[in-house]
Design a protein around this motif. Structure first.
Motif, PDB file in Angstrom:
ATOM      1  N   THR A 122       0.830  -1.206   0.000  1.00 36.33           N
ATOM      2  CA  THR A 122       0.000   0.000   0.000  1.00 36.33           C
ATOM      3  C   THR A 122       0.860   1.250   0.000  1.00 36.33           C
ATOM      4  N   ARG A 169      -1.227   4.126   0.556  1.00 35.33           N
ATOM      5  CA  ARG A 169      -2.267   5.004   1.072  1.00 35.33           C
ATOM      6  C   ARG A 169      -1.998   5.378   2.524  1.00 35.33           C
ATOM      7  N   GLU A 212      -4.113   6.310   4.697  1.00 36.80           N
ATOM      8  CA  GLU A 212      -5.120   5.720   5.575  1.00 36.80           C
ATOM      9  C   GLU A 212      -4.719   4.318   6.007  1.00 36.80           C
ATOM     10  N   SER A 245       3.306   9.048   2.065  1.00 37.26           N
ATOM     11  CA  SER A 245       3.753   8.416   0.820  1.00 37.26           C
ATOM     12  C   SER A 245       4.982   9.097   0.267  1.00 37.26           C
TER      13      SER A 245
END
Length: 241
Positions: free
Chosen positions: A209, A211, A213, A240
């Motif tokens: 990932t 992201r 979140e 990120s």
């Protein structure tokens, strides 16, 4: 109750008889199972009603079906809270689980206690007592319980990916989710900025990932957000980068 096998030992028969007579003094639903060969040996009357099945059906359930109906510790909605070790080899340890598959619809979770009935001797670990204790909550507590359940569910379903991280990856990750920049992480860990960025890249690859979140959810579920003072340190920052 289904008749015990001819070779069934007297100790377990005595335990079952005691539960029949005195089971109301023990909280929750009481179930006894034999591991090898698998067999459901006892369920209290409350359990029959709670699980919505007949005694005959319960006693003839094969192991895999019994896991679905009664208890499966590997189910994603079932999380191990901890193990209570009495520190005495003559007494059995107890494993405590939370099952929260009923939370959304019924505002209820279940505390499940698993205990080996015979901690020593030839039948060690072969007979298990399950206690299923349903817990209901007032409406004001439901949102917090749901958040806690979501964290437990996330942790269980993502534990494999998190375990792929090295200890140094986890050190970097804990500072990432506390919103430290690469330069700050490098200063904290006494490593180069390029090394920090390499760790960040590997972390995102292992967790699959980019992201923010998702990364914060890992931080919450795996207790990475507490700073040195024990308080949660979160700011608005793009993880990120």
């Amino acid at each position: 109750m289904e008749p015990l096998d001819h070779q069934q030992e007297q100790p377990i028969a005595a335990v079952i008889q005691a539960l029949r007579l005195l089971g109301n003094a023990i909280p929750g639903i009481k179930i006894i199972q034999r591991n090898v060969p698998f067999q459901n040996l006892y369920i209290c009357p409350r359990g029959i009603k709670y699980l919505n099945l007949s005694e005959s059906f319960f006693y003839h359930l094969p192991q895999e079906e019994s896991k679905k109906v009664v208890f499966d510790p590997t189910d994603p909605y079932t999380c191990l809270l901890g193990i209570q070790d009495p520190g005495d080899p003559s007494q059995s340890a107890k494993s405590f689980y939370i099952r929260h598959d009923r939370l959304q619809q019924e505002h209820q979770i279940e505390l499940i206690i698993v205990q080996n009935l015979f901690p020593s001797g030839p039948e060690k670990r072969n007979y298990v007592l399950l206690q299923i204790i349903p817990l209901s909550f007032q409406p004001w507590a439901i949102p917090k319980i749901k958040r806690m359940a979501a964290e437990m569910h996330f942790r269980k379903t993502h534990q494999g990916k998190f375990n792929l991280l090295t200890d140094r990856n986890k050190e970097v990750f804990s500072l990432m989710v506390r919103c430290l920049k690469a330069e700050e992480i490098a200063d904290r860990l006494c490593i180069g900025v390029d090394t920090v960025n390499s760790h960040k890249k590997r972390i995102k690859e292992m967790l699959e990932t980019n992201r923010n979140e998702d990364l914060f959810q890992y931080g919450m579920a795996f207790d990475l957000l507490a700073g040195e003072n024990g308080k949660c340190e979160i700011e608005s920052y793009d993880l990120s980068s």
